[in-house]
Design an enzyme around this catalytic site. Structure first.
Site, PDB file in Angstrom:
ATOM      1  N   GLN A 169       0.843  -1.186   0.000  1.00  8.97           N
ATOM      2  CA  GLN A 169       0.000   0.000   0.000  1.00  8.97           C
ATOM      3  C   GLN A 169       0.882   1.241   0.000  1.00  8.97           C
ATOM      4  OE1 GLN A 169      -3.123  -0.314  -0.477  1.00  8.97           O
ATOM      5  NE2 GLN A 169      -4.202  -1.503   1.079  1.00  8.97           N
ATOM      6  N   TYR A 355      15.430 -20.416  43.730  1.00  7.06           N
ATOM      7  CA  TYR A 355      15.546 -21.777  43.200  1.00  7.06           C
ATOM      8  C   TYR A 355      16.573 -21.824  42.078  1.00  7.06           C
ATOM      9  CZ  TYR A 355      11.306 -23.486  45.457  1.00  7.06           C
ATOM     10  OH  TYR A 355      10.390 -23.878  46.359  1.00  7.06           O
ATOM     11  N   GLY A 470       5.039 -30.300  47.338  1.00  6.84           N
ATOM     12  CA  GLY A 470       4.841 -30.371  45.889  1.00  6.84           C
ATOM     13  C   GLY A 470       6.108 -30.727  45.159  1.00  6.84           C
ATOM     14  N   ASN A 506       6.285 -28.192  38.634  1.00  2.80           N
ATOM     15  CA  ASN A 506       7.490 -28.727  39.215  1.00  2.80           C
ATOM     16  C   ASN A 506       8.529 -27.653  39.471  1.00  2.80           C
ATOM     17  OD1 ASN A 506       8.468 -31.086  40.127  1.00  2.80           O
ATOM     18  ND2 ASN A 506       8.470 -32.107  38.157  1.00  2.80           N
TER      19      ASN A 506
END
Lengths: 576, 249
Positions: A169, A355, A470, A506
């Site tokens: 265009q 972690y 967990g 996890n």
């Protein structure tokens, strides 16, 4: 203790580990007044508070300034635990693994680290798109001639259009080039003749980017096919999401074909081209997630561990050091899956950084991994490209040796135990090293995962603790499906990922799993893990993040020296 | 019961101590009064009634039900007590207990308990008076050294930190400390100051802790030296792995 070496350096991995502990606990950092024996079991806790850390002091001042400016409470470290601030024990720095860069822990949170952000930006804004189906459609359906010259012209056009330049265009708004200068497309192929005829500015030359045997393997895997490595602007994928990457690519690729090959913009045959050019040969970095997790493609939850292995490029330069490859991958995957995916997208908050950092700082995984790899190689006479067939006995042997080595490292170095003050950190560190060493020795990813599970059993039994509820769950049940390929039960390790059923929640594991899987292809001496297209796509020095030296790059980010950020808005806002 | 359970393999002192904890064959070493324990737990004022969440079961008109007939409610359940918690942190420097063994002790020897096992802390949730019975047993016996273990509802990272110079486990919240030759505690589990100093007695000497511990350490009883435990864990892993191959067997 076994003597073992960090390959390619004069110092042993143990030397590097001790040096990191000395940096952390053996000398003063800020004003923490620490000068401890790294093997002593006792210390004097001075309870100096946050003021002992230069970064915390800086942050406290910033928080006070913000509160004053906006008239609303902001960061104040004295609000920690009803007035008992951080720093009741010594606040200590972190050494980026495999480097001599020592940084504040705060600077390893992805919000404070531009390099970490750019690593994820570079993955999310990338896709691979095949050229061959589009070329066939052009020739057979539209009667156009495709030659190296037309391909070069198309790539010129696309490198204008992909960042947001108008192409068909005439009255169009466009993006400012300075805002999108990280956006480009290159091509790669296993066809040397075609490669030689293409303009070199557009080519990822596999022979130049990879060592000869890796290049040969990758070219053989790709064959005569040709692909585009597409990187859309960082700012675009930040404003939208990972799903935007292929959409943005598709629009610009389609319009570039129309322009470069002088096609009618409206005839029905263009639909055939649109499908073949945009979608049929598309490889996303990540799969779309199911509706319950509600993420499009190219978001971290859908990124398979195998693709993550291939995104990291350390194997191109350190073929004979599979541990180095594993450790750089460990950093990238731990940061992405734990800090950004689980810690950001899925959970929110700041805690997940702790972690991940255990896996890529202070040379702890490094020492465990080099030791366990050396044990595996010495015991079974293996080396890069020479593996032993996996068996229960081999896995049991390496898995047990690596676990006990890792446990005793913590027992021998109380400062290391204090560094990894959560059991989840320790469990991931030891299982990562043990599993990766087993994968390197056997060249088998699922054997590595199997050693991981044995490691978790032994660790829990030795110390009477592992991670949290967990965390432990997955590690108690994973052994029963580690070799299964039945859907919803098991899968080839490389094809598992952050949303694999047993791994989706996890915390602290996913970066470790990726590291383990890395061992399979590097132990075999292979050039890629899972997908040669992904490996080649990222074999490109023009990429903003350095996927060869991940930890060094993170360190630069922490030191505020990383200068290849993209997607910044500084160009279009008032200067400060 | 004619059958005497064999809870745990291993021939070392650590394995033997683990068996003792599981079978509740533990030596009582100190007295802690009910009021002091209640204060340290921090759930209600010492001497006050147990708050309840429902009327005593006997007044509730429960439906006739075979399970209800088979299971005698615990005292706390019968009275309608709230479920509350006791949480421990045990040092990795030869504290007598470890999280999994506190859980095994609770689950094997007490009814109506919900043990949770983490790396730094171990929590037992139960009806309040049932929980207190379990907590009292653990606090008064050789399962606990007041210098190397503590009642901690929050900030439990002291479990893996180096010991203080006086041999006591680090506590960010300074809930208890060595005064003279005894450990006193003057804050509750979550660090709220108490109106009393609870005397927890003398901490174990280094030698006594080493003798009573359930934690394998290379400088005491090394894990690698307990061959039977290692072989047993390898067997568990191997059978679970093979079972995954042949689920029909």
């Amino acid at each position: 203790m076994t003597k073992h070496f960090a390959f390619g350096t004069e110092k042993t991995a143990m030397d590097h580990f001790k040096l990191a502990m000395e940096n952390k606990y053996g000398k003063e950092w800020g004003s923490n007044q620490q000068n401890d024996d790294i093997q002593a079991k006792t210390t004097k806790y001075l309870r100096l508070g946050y003021e002992q850390s230069p970064r915390k002091v800086e942050m406290a001042k910033a928080g006070a300034d913000i509160a004053k400016k906006r008239g609303l409470q902001a960061y104040d470290p004295l609000l920690h635990l009803a007035g008992i601030p951080l720093g009741q024990r010594q606040l200590t720095p972190y050494t980026l693994g495999g480097t001599d860069i020592v940084v504040e822990g705060d600077d390893l949170h992805y919000v404070n680290n531009a390099a970490m952000q750019q690593m994820w930006d570079d993955i999310r804004r990338t896709c691979v798109v095949g050229l061959d189906l589009a070329h066939e459609t052009l020739e057979k359906r539209l009667g156009k001639e495709v030659t190296p010259e037309t391909i070069n012209y198309y790539l010129e056009v696309l490198n204008h259009a992909l960042p947001g330049g108008a192409i068909v265009q005439e009255h169009m708004v466009e993006t400012h080039p300075a805002m999108v200068d990280d956006c480009y497309v290159k091509v790669f192929t296993g066809d040397d003749t075609l490669k030689d005829e293409l303009d070199s500015q557009f080519v990822i030359d596999i022979d130049k980017m990879f060592i000869p045997d890796h290049a040969a393997q990758i070219k053989a895997s790709i064959g005569k096919a040709s692909f585009q490595a597409v990187h859309i602007p960082t700012v675009v994928s930040r404003v939208a999401d990972g799903g935007q990457t292929s959409r943005w690519m598709a629009m610009q690729v389609g319009m570039s074909f129309i322009s470069a090959y002088h096609m009618c913009a409206g005839e029905a045959a263009v639909a055939d081209l649109a499908f073949t050019a945009k979608h049929a040969g598309l490889v996303e970095m990540s799969e779309m997630l199911p509706a319950r997790r509600a993420r499009g493609p190219n978001e971290p939850g859908g990124l398979s561990f195998g693709h993550m292995c291939d995104i990291v490029q350390t194997s191109r330069k350190f073929r004979d050091d599979p541990d180095k490859i594993a450790l750089e991958t460990c950093a990238a995957a731990s940061m992405l899956y734990d800090q950004i995916w689980l810690g950001g997208y899925m959970s929110g908050g700041v805690g997940f950084t702790m972690y991940a950092t255990a896996a890529y700082t202070n040379n702890t995984v490094d020492d465990d991994l080099y030791a366990a790899t050396e044990y595996g190689w010495d015991t079974y006479g293996t080396a890069v490209g020479k593996t032993v067939a996996p068996s229960i006995d081999v896995i049991k042997d390496i898995g047990t040796w690596g676990t006990i080595y890792g446990l005793e490292l913590y027992e021998n170095y109380p400062t290391s135990l204090e560094d990894h003050f959560g059991g989840s950190q320790r469990a991931t560190v030891i299982a990562t090293a043990t599993g990766a060493a087993c994968a390197i020795t056997t060249g088998n990813s699922n054997a590595g995962l199997s050693a991981w599970y044995l490691c978790m059993y032994l660790h829990k039994e030795a110390h009477g603790r592992l991670g949290f509820f967990g965390y432990d769950l997955q590690d108690q049940c994973g052994a029963t499906n580690v070799y299964s390929y039945q859907s919803d039960e098991g899968l080839l390790g490389e094809l598992r990922g952050a949303n694999y059923p047993n791994y989706a929640m996890n915390v602290g594991h996913q970066g470790g799993y990726t590291t383990v899987l890395t061992g399979a292809y590097t132990g075999c001496g292979h050039g890629f893990s899972t997908n040669p297209l992904v490996k080649t796509c990222f074999a490109d020095d023009l990429m903003n993040f350095d996927f060869v030296e991940v930890r060094h790059c993170f360190g630069q980010g922490a030191l505020r020296e990383y200068d290849r950020c993209a997607g910044e808005r500084a160009y279009v806002i008032p200067a400060k | 019961m004619a059958y005497k359970p064999q809870y745990y393999p291993g021939s070392t002192s650590v394995a033997e101590n683990r068996r003792k904890h599981m079978s509740n064959n533990v030596e009582k070493l100190r007295e802690v009064s009910d009021e002091d324990l209640t204060a340290m737990l921090g759930h209600r004022a010492p001497g006050s009634d147990y708050p309840s969440t429902h009327p005593p079961l006997a007044e509730m008109g429960e439906p006739d039900c075979p399970v209800r007939q088979m299971v005698t409610p615990t005292p706390g359940t019968a009275a309608g007590d709230r479920v509350r918690y006791v949480q421990w942190a045990d040092s990795m420097y030869n504290a007598p207990s470890v999280p999994y063994w506190r859980s095994y002790h609770a689950a094997i020897n007490h009814r109506g308990v919900d043990p949770g096992t983490l790396s730094g802390r171990q929590v037992v949730e139960a009806r309040e008076r049932d929980m207190e019975a379990c907590a009292k047993e653990q606090v008064e016996t050789e399962m606990t050294c007041p210098g190397l273990a503590g009642l901690r509802g929050a900030t439990v990272h002291g479990h893996s930190c180096r010991l203080q110079e006086d041999g006591v486990m680090f506590d960010m919240l300074d809930r208890r400390r060595l005064e003279g030759d005894v450990i006193i505690q003057d804050k509750d589990q979550v660090g709220v100051p108490l109106d009393r100093k609870v005397n927890m007695g003398k901490p174990m000497s280094e030698a006594e802790a080493a003798k009573r511990t359930t934690f394998y350490r290379i400088d005491n009883v090394a894990f690698r030296d307990d061959k039977e435990v290692i072989e047993w864990m390898q067997r568990v892993w191997e059978l679970r792995t093979l079972y995954g191959y042949q689920p029909h067997d």
